[in-house]
Design an enzyme around this catalytic site. Structure first.
Site, PDB file in Angstrom:
ATOM      1  N   ASP A 138     -56.922  90.196-120.775  1.00 31.32           N
ATOM      2  CA  ASP A 138     -56.080  91.181-121.467  1.00 31.32           C
ATOM      3  C   ASP A 138     -56.610  91.359-122.890  1.00 31.32           C
ATOM      4  OD1 ASP A 138     -54.108  92.698-122.648  1.00 31.32           O
ATOM      5  OD2 ASP A 138     -52.445  91.438-122.020  1.00 31.32           O
TER       6      ASP A 138
ATOM      7  N   GLU B 124     -58.204  94.556-118.968  1.00 36.04           N
ATOM      8  CA  GLU B 124     -56.945  95.251-119.234  1.00 36.04           C
ATOM      9  C   GLU B 124     -56.835  95.735-120.675  1.00 36.04           C
ATOM     10  OE1 GLU B 124     -52.268  93.893-119.397  1.00 36.04           O
ATOM     11  OE2 GLU B 124     -53.442  93.415-117.607  1.00 36.04           O
TER      12      GLU B 124
ATOM     13  N   GLU C 117     -49.675  99.697-120.502  1.00 34.23           N
ATOM     14  CA  GLU C 117     -48.565  98.910-121.043  1.00 34.23           C
ATOM     15  C   GLU C 117     -47.895  99.627-122.207  1.00 34.23           C
ATOM     16  OE1 GLU C 117     -48.254  94.829-123.711  1.00 34.23           O
ATOM     17  OE2 GLU C 117     -49.708  94.917-122.080  1.00 34.23           O
TER      18      GLU C 117
ATOM     19  N   ASP D  70     -44.457  99.549-118.732  1.00 30.36           N
ATOM     20  CA  ASP D  70     -43.362  98.609-118.979  1.00 30.36           C
ATOM     21  C   ASP D  70     -42.066  99.382-118.821  1.00 30.36           C
ATOM     22  OD1 ASP D  70     -41.252  97.146-120.487  1.00 30.36           O
ATOM     23  OD2 ASP D  70     -42.895  95.751-120.873  1.00 30.36           O
TER      24      ASP D  70
ATOM     25  N   HIS E  90     -45.815  96.124-116.375  1.00 30.49           N
ATOM     26  CA  HIS E  90     -46.003  95.080-117.370  1.00 30.49           C
ATOM     27  C   HIS E  90     -44.730  94.230-117.463  1.00 30.49           C
ATOM     28  CE1 HIS E  90     -45.419  93.789-121.689  1.00 30.49           C
ATOM     29  NE2 HIS E  90     -46.533  93.163-121.373  1.00 30.49           N
TER      30      HIS E  90
ATOM     31  N   GLU F  18     -46.286  91.063-112.189  1.00 34.53           N
ATOM     32  CA  GLU F  18     -46.723  90.189-113.282  1.00 34.53           C
ATOM     33  C   GLU F  18     -45.600  89.235-113.663  1.00 34.53           C
ATOM     34  OE1 GLU F  18     -48.566  90.374-117.818  1.00 34.53           O
ATOM     35  OE2 GLU F  18     -47.561  92.149-117.016  1.00 34.53           O
TER      36      GLU F  18
END
Length: 405
Positions: free
Chosen positions: A221, A247, A275, A298, A325, A345
């Protein structure tokens, strides 16, 4: 839906309230010293040495948690937590409330449309969408409680009996031992740290691949911290370590950079982002420009469940996966209902990423967590999102409005 409301005498929403909370939970960066999530992680601010060691140093945790409550005429209360803190509480109390109060509990689509278009002149993304998301999630929670159904059933029902998870944290090797299907680790060094930083990044990837073995998913990430050239170099050099994906390598508005990055990734390595994207229009750019293989909205930031459904349908038409996310139960109910969301996740919120703890602790009660990297959908079988606000948390309501005013 309106006719169904009339037939069943669905209650009317009387009150909307917005509170703030400090210390972990929905604003999961609001942690004490010594937490892995704040330990020299590459960020867009890493080019400034003074803000390189700690993300809190540049203010990542200044907003805190936003708590939204919606109460109907029958006394039912739905709630949700997201980020946004006091500024978002102001938006909820003094602007969004007018679109909610007086509406029927099931008028969620109309409420969302009015909140979005009513804030268009200063909103569209960011803090305003956090506030809209919080209200939307609270409305879905309320509707589930009124109908005595979990949200995933309101969304059409589960398409699988069990959810499986990958873990995000500093220790993919421990995540493997805990039964997760993969581990995503933060990138520690950005472009400003030069060749030495790049080699440290690669050394950590090499060490982790050795610890987890050849078949375990390993991801990185980058949290918006790279430029295109660095991202390409990192991805190509990391090919030997079998990364499943890279990511959020670039700033979220650099759609052109993401399209170029995806074209130059090594064979088999996926490009993921989203995200910090919001609404169907933002994700339309990512999908139509061929920016990524997986989108990662998200649900607490992109517009809530109501908008996530539209984003997911758009992604499905582009044959892209939707892996939300974090966001705990708010995404679990969604993932359970979508074929193009085959896994979820789990953010490891233990300070050393060495145990599974509820992501939004201590703010939520009854928050389910994976066991051996999996969770039966039946764990979600409580009305609404199935969680309650912890009464031990000290809520602060910074703004008040007159209902209906």
């Amino acid at each position: 839906m309106s006719e169904q409301c009339a037939m069943k005498q669905i209650p009317v929403i009387k009150h909307v309230r917005a509170f703030t909370l400090r210390g972990g939970g929905a604003d999961y960066h609001d942690q004490a010293d010594g937490h892995w999530i704040d330990d020299h992680i590459a960020t867009p601010m890493s080019k400034y040495p003074a803000y390189r060691q700690s993300r809190r140093s540049f203010g990542i945790n200044v907003l805190g948690t936003l708590v939204v409550e919606v109460e109907d005429s029958a006394g039912n209360v739905g709630f949700a937590v997201t980020t946004g803190g006091e500024p978002a509480a102001f938006i909820v109390e003094h602007h969004l409330a007018r679109f909610v109060e007086g509406a029927r509990v099931c008028d969620i689509e109309r409420i969302w449309d009015q909140m979005y278009h009513g804030t268009l002149f200063y909103g569209r993304k960011g803090l305003v969408l956090n506030a809209i998301s919080g209200v939307d999630l609270a409305l879905w929670d309320l509707l589930g409680k009124v109908r005595q159904e979990p949200v995933y059933q309101l969304l059409g029902g589960a398409v699988r009996d069990e959810l499986q998870f990958y873990a995000t944290g500093a220790r993919p090797d421990l995540a493997r031992e805990m039964g997760f299907i993969g581990g995503k680790m933060p990138l520690h060094h950005g472009p400003a740290e030069g060749e030495d930083g790049l080699q440290k990044n690669l050394a950590l990837l090499a060490s982790m691949r050795e610890r987890v073995g050849p078949d375990f998913w390993l991801m990185v990430d980058c949290w918006m911290s790279l430029d295109l050239n660095y991202a390409i170099r990192l991805a190509q050099a990391a090919q030997q370590y079998g990364l499943k994906w890279i990511e959020e390598a670039l700033p979220p508005d650099d759609y052109w950079g993401y399209a170029a990055l995806r074209q130059q990734l090594p064979p088999g390595m996926l490009c993921t982002t989203g995200e910090h994207e919001a609404t169907r229009w933002g994700f339309r750019m990512l999908l139509e420009m061929g920016c990524c293989d997986i989108i990662q909205p998200d649900v607490g930031w992109c517009g809530g469940i109501t908008e996530l459904l539209k984003i997911s349908a758009l992604a499905d038409a582009h044959q892209a996966l939707v892996i939300p996310h974090g966001s705990s139960v708010y995404s679990y109910h969604f993932v359970a209902t979508r074929h193009n969301s085959p896994f979820a996740e789990f953010l490891m919120m233990a300070p050393q990423a060495d145990q599974v703890v509820p992501m939004f602790s201590p703010q939520l009660l009854h928050e389910p967590v994976p066991e051996n990297g999996r969770m039966p959908v039946s764990r979600l079988d409580r009305p609404g999102f199935g969680v309650e606000l912890n009464p031990a948390c000290a809520l602060h309501r910074p703004y008040l409005h007159t209902p209906g005013g």
